[in-house]
Design a protein around this motif. Structure first.
Motif: not given
Length: 105
Positions: A36-42, A13-26
């Protein structure tokens, strides 16, 4: 390393907040592919850490025979002796082992 026998589908389960934070980091590193790969791998590792556990899997964990079910894994050479490189799980397992060793676990 544990020989895993349980292969049922699991969900994270992934919250929308987590998705938006991931998008901001990317977005901040979009011009640097290796970051980009390091962030996605994390992100994927964190998803793996949040997997739902099937009660049958938990029961299997409770019944682990420490002498027969665990394989000592102290370095990457130990890992390479366990798998053939043409094994379809080799790359994913190799990457995970490298990740664990890189974190100093």
């Amino acid at each position: 390393m544990i020989k895993q026998k349980w292969k049922k589908m699991q969900f994270v389960e992934i919250s929308m907040h987590e998705i938006f934070c991931l998008q901001d980091r990317l977005d901040r590193v979009k011009d640097t592919p290796e970051k980009v790969w390091d962030i996605f791998d994390d992100f994927l590792m964190e998803c793996e850490n949040q997997l739902e556990l099937d009660p049958g899997f938990i029961k299997e964990l409770q019944e682990i025979d420490l002498e027969n079910d665990l394989i000592p894994l102290n370095n990457f050479d130990d890992f390479k002796e366990l798998f053939e490189e043409d094994n379809p799980n080799y790359i994913a397992a190799r990457d995970y082992v490298n990740y664990i060793f890189s974190k100093g676990h």
